[in-house]
Write an enzyme that holds these catalytic residues in place. Structure first.
Site, short mmCIF file in Angstrom:
data_model
loop_
_atom_site.label_atom_id
_atom_site.label_comp_id
_atom_site.label_asym_id
_atom_site.label_seq_id
_atom_site.Cartn_x
_atom_site.Cartn_y
_atom_site.Cartn_z
N GLY A 57 0.81 -1.21 0.00
CA GLY A 57 0.00 0.00 0.00
C GLY A 57 0.85 1.26 0.00
O GLY A 57 0.33 2.37 -0.05
N HIS A 58 2.20 1.07 0.07
CA HIS A 58 3.11 2.22 0.11
C HIS A 58 3.92 2.34 -1.17
O HIS A 58 5.00 2.93 -1.18
CB HIS A 58 4.06 2.08 1.29
CG HIS A 58 3.37 1.88 2.59
ND1 HIS A 58 2.45 2.78 3.06
CD2 HIS A 58 3.43 0.87 3.49
CE1 HIS A 58 1.98 2.33 4.23
NE2 HIS A 58 2.55 1.17 4.49
N LYS A 106 11.03 -0.10 9.51
CA LYS A 106 10.33 1.11 9.97
C LYS A 106 9.74 0.82 11.35
O LYS A 106 9.31 -0.28 11.64
CB LYS A 106 9.23 1.51 8.97
CG LYS A 106 9.83 1.99 7.65
CD LYS A 106 8.85 2.74 6.80
CE LYS A 106 7.91 1.92 5.95
NZ LYS A 106 7.91 0.51 5.90
N HIS A 220 -0.62 4.64 7.28
CA HIS A 220 -1.55 3.51 7.20
C HIS A 220 -2.96 4.00 7.36
O HIS A 220 -3.82 3.30 7.87
CB HIS A 220 -1.27 2.48 8.28
CG HIS A 220 0.14 2.00 8.23
ND1 HIS A 220 1.12 2.49 9.04
CD2 HIS A 220 0.72 1.09 7.43
CE1 HIS A 220 2.26 1.89 8.74
NE2 HIS A 220 2.04 1.04 7.77
N SER A 438 2.90 -11.67 21.74
CA SER A 438 3.62 -12.72 22.46
C SER A 438 4.22 -13.77 21.56
O SER A 438 5.23 -14.36 21.93
CB SER A 438 2.79 -13.39 23.55
OG SER A 438 1.51 -13.01 23.52
N ASP A 548 -0.16 -7.29 34.77
CA ASP A 548 -0.03 -7.48 33.32
C ASP A 548 -0.17 -8.96 32.97
O ASP A 548 0.48 -9.82 33.57
CB ASP A 548 1.33 -6.97 32.88
CG ASP A 548 1.61 -7.31 31.43
OD1 ASP A 548 0.86 -6.83 30.56
OD2 ASP A 548 2.56 -8.09 31.17
P1 ADP Z 1 -1.18 -8.08 21.63
O1 ADP Z 1 -0.94 -6.80 22.35
O2 ADP Z 1 -0.60 -8.06 20.25
O3 ADP Z 1 -2.59 -8.58 21.73
P2 ADP Z 1 -0.53 -10.40 23.33
O4 ADP Z 1 -1.90 -10.37 23.91
O5 ADP Z 1 -0.10 -11.61 22.57
O6 ADP Z 1 -0.24 -9.13 22.42
O7 ADP Z 1 0.52 -10.18 24.50
C1 ADP Z 1 0.36 -9.16 25.43
C2 ADP Z 1 1.51 -9.23 26.41
O8 ADP Z 1 2.75 -9.11 25.71
C3 ADP Z 1 1.49 -8.08 27.38
O9 ADP Z 1 0.74 -8.42 28.51
C4 ADP Z 1 2.95 -7.86 27.72
O10 ADP Z 1 3.37 -8.63 28.83
C5 ADP Z 1 3.68 -8.41 26.51
N1 ADP Z 1 4.23 -7.34 25.67
C6 ADP Z 1 3.58 -6.52 24.82
N2 ADP Z 1 4.45 -5.68 24.21
C7 ADP Z 1 5.68 -6.00 24.71
C8 ADP Z 1 7.00 -5.51 24.49
N3 ADP Z 1 7.21 -4.53 23.63
N4 ADP Z 1 8.02 -6.08 25.17
C9 ADP Z 1 7.81 -7.08 26.06
N5 ADP Z 1 6.59 -7.59 26.30
C10 ADP Z 1 5.54 -7.06 25.65
#
Ligand code: ADP
Ligand code: MG
Length: 568
Positions: A57-58, A106, A220, A438, A548
């Site tokens: 798209g770019h 990017k 985007h 994840s 978290d």
């Molecule tokens: P999405 O945000 O793509 O839905 P997931 O639900 O698979 O991702 O995972 C979320 C988890 O991933 C968060 O609770 C956090 O612990 C971890 N996470 C998200 N971004 C990062 C990052 N940049 N570095 C380390 N862990 C991260």
């Protein structure tokens, strides 16, 4: 929607076939959306490969920049969607020889994760790969957004400089430093008058009133930093140049190049008016404009609007920008005869024989630990879903349970006699089955841990070291540090506690237990942390009060592993 396409679902593939038909210097992998230099066989052993890409798209980014003196390969995701790590890996494998490869990425979460993971996978296959992230957007500078500056059209200048350096025979480290220093001397800001239309969606991403524009857009179709009234081209160019010059701290008599980028649907007439005034605005500040590049470099489908990028130059950088390239989208590209198009559709080079799946001897401790971790993740699914729903999108429980099931069904094929190889195999199964953030983060964590264990005696000391290396890999790929409410807040304390006991020589049967306790405490402590990474970062304070999800997930499977080992 009125578009000259065959079917919305096939636009990217059709485009790539169209590009090799119209650009004879380019070839296509038959099973991946990867364009690469047709002369790759003669240059692979001689120069550092330069690879870039991202969502489609770019155009002409990124395929248009494939050629001698610029990119060796471009990876094309679906429209505005980051390509999968497997495609990036196929590109790396296709063009990388002994001199190594540089990935120019990017700064978007998806691109960082997918390219970063592919780089790690390539390294684990013995290739020499580095990445440079470009974040030239200055629209958000000074504001409190943690996702960070985006990569915009200025990235093309980094492609050119790195590509010329590679063609001149620079080593990978020298290409990396030329690219990285250029990326840090770069600034871009843009505006849009209308959003583009994604073919599969059929209508523009947002609508703007006749007399308004978006300032500081993304590429985007995401909205900019603010809406403002439309002014004349001269006033707008003046305003954008003022922002660029002040954020980049450009002083009188400094030398720079200017890139005037069409977002897609701006007429050449408007671009000349707007770009022309941008040059005058720079000159009125006594800045030396060494070169101007004007045209559609990184577009956003058929969005109307433009961006301006400036890059500081010295004689050396300018010489790299001036070196001829055969990339068709760089101004003044050199011509090549068309020749036979079909001969330029090439099958991917195969990866080396997959992991040796023969199980030479049983390793009950490792098998039980993996089995326990998988079972724990599967039964924690509802809990993790609930936690991720509170501050994310709720997919974490499902994602990790899917990964755990994939690992369970592959368990009998893992080379359990070799812990390092087993971790790499689990990484690949996770990468294929787990989505979201994840998936790539776990894959890189496990790949790096496997690499760390490789060739070592498998004892507590090497496991402790592997845990530290795994943390470093997650931090590198995701850009997070401890205290930002991510999985690092439990993985980090685990690795630290484990290593401390090893270093002090106090490691004993209880060490793993106390390291897992540190992980649990770390996970719990995230309930008072304001999220700065991933989707949760958009929620700010509202995420407080619950831990978290990703950090809790780590402590859950670590606890299961510890119990399995204690019972062994
Ligand atoms: P999405 O945000 O793509 O839905 P997931 O639900 O698979 O991702 O995972 C979320 C988890 O991933 C968060 O609770 C956090 O612990 C971890 N996470 C998200 N971004 C990062 C990052 N940049 N570095 C380390 N862990 C991260
Ligand atoms: Mg999620």
């Amino acid at each position: 929607m009125k578009k000259l396409i065959n079917a919305p679902a096939h636009v990217v593939r059709d485009m790539l076939h169209g590009l090799i038909a119209t650009n004879p210097g380019q070839s296509l992998l038959s099973r991946e959306q990867v364009l690469f230099r047709s002369d790759i066989e003669t240059v692979r052993g001689r120069q550092v490969a330069i690879i870039s890409g991202g969502g489609s798209g770019h155009e002409p980014a990124h395929g248009g920049y494939v050629g001698h003196g610029m990119l060796s390969a471009a990876v094309a995701g679906e429209v505005f969607t980051s390509p999968a790590p497997d495609s990036v890996l196929a590109a790396i494998r296709q063009v990388t020889g002994p001199p190594g490869a540089l990935l120019i990425v990017k700064n978007y979460t998806g691109d960082r994760l997918n390219f970063g993971l592919a780089a790690e996978m390539a390294r684990s296959q013995g290739l020499y790969v580095e990445t440079v992230i470009v974040a030239d957007d200055v629209a958000l500078s000074g504001s409190d957004t943690y996702a960070g500056a985006r990569g915009l059209a200025g990235t093309i200048l980094v492609h050119k400089i790195a590509g010329a350096a590679a063609a001149a025979g620079y080593s990978l480290q020298d290409v990396v430093s030329a690219a990285r220093s250029s990326a840090s001397d770069l600034a871009t800001i843009g505006l849009s008058l209308s959003a583009g239309t994604v073919p599969a969606i059929g209508k523009p991403s947002y609508l703007l009133p006749e007399d308004e524009l978006e300032l500081g857009l993304g590429i985007h179709g995401e909205p900019g930093v603010r809406r403002m009234k439309l002014h004349s081209a001269d006033v707008l160019a003046e305003q954008l140049i003022e922002t660029l010059v002040s954020v980049a701290q450009i002083r009188a008599q400094e030398r720079l190049v200017l890139l005037v980028n069409n977002l897609g649907a701006t007429t050449a007439m408007e671009l000349a008016i707007f770009g022309g005034h941008a040059v005058r605005a720079l000159q009125s500040r006594s800045v030396i404009v060494e070169r101007v590049y004007s045209g559609g470099f990184v577009t956003s489908l058929d969005a109307a609007g433009a961006s301006l990028s400036i890059l500081r130059v010295d004689d050396h950088r300018l010489a790299l920008l001036d070196t001829p390239t055969s990339a068709p989208a760089w101004p003044n590209a050199t011509p090549t005869p068309v020749g036979a198009i079909d001969q330029r559709i090439i099958v991917s080079r195969e990866a080396p024989a997959d992991l040796k799946h023969a199980r030479l001897e049983e390793n009950p401790a490792l098998r039980n630990a993996i089995q326990a971790a998988c079972e724990a993740l599967i039964s924690a699914e509802p809990h993790l879903t609930e936690l991720d729903r509170a501050s994310g999108d709720g997919d974490l429980g499902l994602n990790l349970a899917r990964g755990a099931k994939a690992v369970q069904s592959a368990l009998s094929r893992y080379p359990l006699h070799d812990a390092a190889e087993t971790l790499s195999a689990i990484a690949l199964d996770f990468q294929r089955s787990v989505g979201g953030s994840s998936g790539p983060l776990y894959a890189v964590m496990l790949l790096r841990a496997g690499k760390s264990l490789h060739g070592l005696a498998i004892d507590p000391k090497s496991w402790a070291r592997a845990a530290l290396d795994a943390c470093a890999a997650v931090a590198e790929l995701g850009g997070a540090s401890t205290g930002e409410r991510t999985m690092l807040d439990s993985l980090g304390p685990f690795a630290a506690e484990f290593n401390q006991a090893i270093q002090q020589g106090t490691a004993n049967a209880a060490t793993l237990e106390s390291a897992v306790r540190a992980a649990e405490a770390g996970a719990e402590s995230t309930s008072t942390m304001r999220p700065k990474r991933g989707r949760a970062s958009y929620l700010g304070e509202r995420a407080l009060g619950q831990p978290d999800a990703g950090a809790v997930a780590i402590s859950i499977w670590l606890r299961a592993v510890q119990r399995a080992i204690a019972n062994c």
